[in-house]
Write a protein that holds these residues in place. Structure first.
Motif, PDB file in Angstrom:
ATOM      1  N   MET A 286       0.754  -0.975  -0.178  1.00 47.23           N
ATOM      2  CA  MET A 286      -0.176  -0.070  -0.048  1.00 47.23           C
ATOM      3  C   MET A 286       0.857   1.311  -0.033  1.00 47.23           C
ATOM      4  O   MET A 286       2.245   1.224  -0.166  1.00 47.23           O
ATOM      5  N   GLY A 287       0.241   2.514   0.115  1.00 47.25           N
ATOM      6  CA  GLY A 287       0.867   3.860   0.021  1.00 47.25           C
ATOM      7  C   GLY A 287       1.555   3.724   1.454  1.00 47.25           C
ATOM      8  O   GLY A 287       1.416   3.238   2.336  1.00 47.25           O
ATOM      9  N   THR A 288       2.020   5.174   1.590  1.00 45.42           N
ATOM     10  CA  THR A 288       2.760   5.618   3.031  1.00 45.42           C
ATOM     11  C   THR A 288       1.786   5.537   3.855  1.00 45.42           C
ATOM     12  O   THR A 288       0.684   6.105   3.668  1.00 45.42           O
ATOM     13  N   THR A 289       1.975   5.361   5.124  1.00 39.71           N
ATOM     14  CA  THR A 289       1.118   5.599   6.477  1.00 39.71           C
ATOM     15  C   THR A 289       0.700   6.765   6.703  1.00 39.71           C
ATOM     16  O   THR A 289       1.426   7.796   6.594  1.00 39.71           O
ATOM     17  N   GLY A 290      -0.523   7.168   6.701  1.00 43.47           N
ATOM     18  CA  GLY A 290      -1.068   8.563   6.849  1.00 43.47           C
ATOM     19  C   GLY A 290      -1.600   9.057   5.697  1.00 43.47           C
ATOM     20  O   GLY A 290      -2.214  10.117   5.660  1.00 43.47           O
ATOM     21  N   THR A 291      -1.501   8.609   4.612  1.00 39.51           N
ATOM     22  CA  THR A 291      -2.050   8.839   3.332  1.00 39.51           C
ATOM     23  C   THR A 291      -3.182   8.089   2.889  1.00 39.51           C
ATOM     24  O   THR A 291      -3.495   7.010   3.512  1.00 39.51           O
ATOM     25  N   PRO A 292      -4.157   8.521   2.293  1.00 44.88           N
ATOM     26  CA  PRO A 292      -5.363   7.600   1.760  1.00 44.88           C
ATOM     27  C   PRO A 292      -4.884   6.370   1.150  1.00 44.88           C
ATOM     28  O   PRO A 292      -5.532   5.429   1.424  1.00 44.88           O
ATOM     29  N   GLU A 293      -3.861   6.491   0.410  1.00 47.24           N
ATOM     30  CA  GLU A 293      -3.486   5.280  -0.208  1.00 47.24           C
ATOM     31  C   GLU A 293      -2.807   4.405   0.979  1.00 47.24           C
ATOM     32  O   GLU A 293      -2.195   2.894   0.491  1.00 47.24           O
ATOM     33  N   GLY A 294      -2.482   4.732   2.070  1.00 48.06           N
ATOM     34  CA  GLY A 294      -2.074   3.961   3.116  1.00 48.06           C
ATOM     35  C   GLY A 294      -2.962   3.263   3.799  1.00 48.06           C
ATOM     36  O   GLY A 294      -2.675   2.395   4.773  1.00 48.06           O
ATOM     37  N   THR A 295      -4.368   3.143   3.345  1.00 45.19           N
ATOM     38  CA  THR A 295      -5.304   2.401   3.926  1.00 45.19           C
ATOM     39  C   THR A 295      -5.667   1.365   2.429  1.00 45.19           C
ATOM     40  O   THR A 295      -5.579   1.812   1.555  1.00 45.19           O
ATOM     41  N   TYR A 296      -6.425   0.136   2.902  1.00 50.90           N
ATOM     42  CA  TYR A 296      -6.787  -0.676   1.931  1.00 50.90           C
ATOM     43  C   TYR A 296      -7.691  -0.114   0.912  1.00 50.90           C
ATOM     44  O   TYR A 296      -7.655  -0.017  -0.236  1.00 50.90           O
ATOM     45  N   VAL A 297      -8.797   0.643   1.492  1.00 51.38           N
ATOM     46  CA  VAL A 297      -9.925   1.132   0.790  1.00 51.38           C
ATOM     47  C   VAL A 297      -9.218   2.373   0.057  1.00 51.38           C
ATOM     48  O   VAL A 297      -9.812   2.417  -1.380  1.00 51.38           O
ATOM     49  N   GLY A 298      -8.413   3.232   0.502  1.00 48.08           N
ATOM     50  CA  GLY A 298      -7.878   4.204  -0.179  1.00 48.08           C
ATOM     51  C   GLY A 298      -6.947   3.619  -1.637  1.00 48.08           C
ATOM     52  O   GLY A 298      -6.786   4.265  -2.266  1.00 48.08           O
ATOM     53  N   MET A 299      -6.361   2.757  -1.047  1.00 47.43           N
ATOM     54  CA  MET A 299      -5.328   1.933  -2.039  1.00 47.43           C
ATOM     55  C   MET A 299      -6.322   1.350  -3.439  1.00 47.43           C
ATOM     56  O   MET A 299      -5.721   1.992  -4.597  1.00 47.43           O
ATOM     57  N   VAL A 300      -7.209   0.943  -3.068  1.00 47.77           N
ATOM     58  CA  VAL A 300      -8.104   0.450  -4.182  1.00 47.77           C
ATOM     59  C   VAL A 300      -8.618   1.491  -4.960  1.00 47.77           C
ATOM     60  O   VAL A 300      -8.652   1.502  -6.253  1.00 47.77           O
ATOM     61  N   ARG A 301      -9.341   2.498  -4.180  1.00 53.19           N
ATOM     62  CA  ARG A 301      -9.739   3.685  -4.805  1.00 53.19           C
ATOM     63  C   ARG A 301      -8.640   4.394  -5.953  1.00 53.19           C
ATOM     64  O   ARG A 301      -8.870   4.795  -7.057  1.00 53.19           O
ATOM     65  N   HIS A 302      -7.461   4.692  -5.148  1.00 50.52           N
ATOM     66  CA  HIS A 302      -6.260   5.275  -6.190  1.00 50.52           C
ATOM     67  C   HIS A 302      -6.166   4.309  -7.383  1.00 50.52           C
ATOM     68  O   HIS A 302      -5.943   5.069  -8.589  1.00 50.52           O
ATOM     69  N   ASN A 303      -6.161   3.062  -7.245  1.00 51.64           N
ATOM     70  CA  ASN A 303      -5.796   2.220  -8.556  1.00 51.64           C
ATOM     71  C   ASN A 303      -6.892   2.340  -9.443  1.00 51.64           C
ATOM     72  O   ASN A 303      -6.640   2.604 -10.594  1.00 51.64           O
ATOM     73  N   VAL A 304      -8.107   2.365  -9.186  1.00 47.94           N
ATOM     74  CA  VAL A 304      -9.271   2.526  -9.996  1.00 47.94           C
ATOM     75  C   VAL A 304      -9.320   3.682 -10.617  1.00 47.94           C
ATOM     76  O   VAL A 304      -9.377   3.871 -11.914  1.00 47.94           O
ATOM     77  N   ASP A 305      -8.969   4.991  -9.892  1.00 47.06           N
ATOM     78  CA  ASP A 305      -8.966   6.124 -10.595  1.00 47.06           C
ATOM     79  C   ASP A 305      -7.980   6.416 -11.520  1.00 47.06           C
ATOM     80  O   ASP A 305      -8.163   7.012 -12.539  1.00 47.06           O
ATOM     81  N   THR A 306      -6.851   5.731 -11.277  1.00 48.73           N
ATOM     82  CA  THR A 306      -5.741   6.012 -12.110  1.00 48.73           C
ATOM     83  C   THR A 306      -5.928   5.069 -13.188  1.00 48.73           C
ATOM     84  O   THR A 306      -5.530   5.758 -14.370  1.00 48.73           O
ATOM     85  N   ILE A 307      -6.338   3.996 -13.329  1.00 49.27           N
ATOM     86  CA  ILE A 307      -6.706   3.278 -14.578  1.00 49.27           C
ATOM     87  C   ILE A 307      -7.594   3.741 -15.326  1.00 49.27           C
ATOM     88  O   ILE A 307      -7.593   3.885 -16.582  1.00 49.27           O
ATOM     89  N   VAL A 308      -8.789   4.532 -14.624  1.00 50.33           N
ATOM     90  CA  VAL A 308      -9.921   4.772 -15.456  1.00 50.33           C
ATOM     91  C   VAL A 308      -9.334   6.252 -16.011  1.00 50.33           C
ATOM     92  O   VAL A 308      -9.813   6.202 -17.540  1.00 50.33           O
ATOM     93  N   LYS A 309      -8.649   7.150 -15.434  1.00 49.20           N
ATOM     94  CA  LYS A 309      -8.113   8.222 -15.982  1.00 49.20           C
ATOM     95  C   LYS A 309      -7.335   8.115 -17.053  1.00 49.20           C
ATOM     96  O   LYS A 309      -7.407   8.752 -18.324  1.00 49.20           O
TER      97      LYS A 309
END
Length: 317
Positions: free
Chosen positions: A291-314
């Protein structure tokens, strides 16, 4: 103070102390819990960040979680240090992925399993739901967190294991797990809805290694990886050429790098396509095995999935 007065004083003091003890016992019996000041956190050690996130959400204030692998760490190649061994020794319960994700730690985890609860979160997932590893006929693809529904099963495994170890807090673990599962249901729906926005012809996800197979199956997007399901597998010029030709033939415009895998492998494919007259861009960085760095949205499982989805779609929409 005479002798009679002293005796009277101690009798009164003893009576007051007894009342205090009885009141404390009565209060504990009413709440069903020990006083907060005497409660102790369960020491938990986890391997990958995605598991750490489950345990923190389900265990909440009843656990103290130590994760071995931080942002950017590749679990396929990870070797436990002496400090890690101590963290495993100190734990009351250990959670790991299983399915040989932590390949170089298997012997250590098996040894720990003889001494304390050592739980593979993939343990109760129906093997019929797992993908077979392309280059390892007898093994399964360990990247189960990329199908959120499978990760919900992993959450239930953590919940049940904490309850078995600490039944006094069963109600809290059950409630916390239920709240976390609601979040997982929401991100699962989000992924389905967003990936569907990509035109079907462009719905091709190309990454450095084959970590996104479960993601592809769950959200209906074709997945191609330069390396196999483990970054321990080697890739050669033939692999680069085959992926390059696929990208040129399908006119794929974007590929993706991973936070835990060196970029040079996918850059070789981009250069090869360029030499064939086809321009490919890096669509962004995805989180695969970490996952991402602790303390960032991507540092959580849900935030990581959302980041990946948004990056792929964009990149592909």
């Amino acid at each position: 103070m005479n002798v009679m007065t002293i005796k009277s004083f101690w009798k009164k003091s003893a009576a007051v102390a007894l009342v205090g003890v009885l009141l404390t016992v009565t209060a504990c019996g009413t709440t069903g819990k020990s006083p907060t000041s005497t409660e102790k956190e369960i020491k938990v050690t986890t391997t990958i960040g995605m598991i750490t996130d489950i345990v923190q959400n389900v265990g909440s204030t009843h656990v103290k979680v130590t994760g071995l692998m931080n942002a950017g760490v590749d679990p396929h190649l990870y070797k436990a240090s002496q400090g890690d061994i101590k963290k495993l020794d100190d734990a009351q319960i250990i959670f790991y992925n299983g399915l040989h994700l932590e390949g170089k730690m298997v012997e250590i985890l098996e040894k720990m399993g003889k001494e304390k609860p050592t739980v593979a979160v993939s343990e109760k997932i129906d093997r019929k739901l797992l993908r077979s590893g392309a280059e390892m006929a007898t093994e399964y693809d360990p990247h189960i967190w990329f199908n959120v529904k499978l990760w919900m099963k992993a959450t239930e495994q953590v919940r049940d294991s904490l309850i078995a170890l600490d039944p006094a807090h069963k109600e809290d673990y059950t409630k916390n797990a239920a709240a976390y599962l609601v979040k997982l249901e929401e991100i699962d729906r989000y992924a389905t809805e967003q990936i569907a926005l990509i035109p079907e012809a462009s719905r091709v996800l190309v990454t450095a290694h084959d970590a996104f197979g479960y993601f592809g199956d769950a959200y209906h997007i074709q997945v191609k990886g330069l390396q196999g399901i483990s970054t321990a597998s080697e890739y050669g010029s033939k692999d680069v050429s085959q992926l390059r030709d696929f990208l040129v033939e399908k006119k794929i415009k974007a590929v993706f790098v991973e936070s835990s895998v060196p970029k040079k492998s996918i850059e070789a494919v981009i250069q090869g396509a360029k030499e064939k007259g086809h321009q490919i861009q890096i669509g962004g960085e995805l989180f695969s095995d970490a996952m991402g760095t602790t303390g960032t949205p991507e540092g959580t499982y849900v935030g990581m999935v959302r980041h990946n989805v948004d990056t792929i779609v964009k990149a592909l929409k």
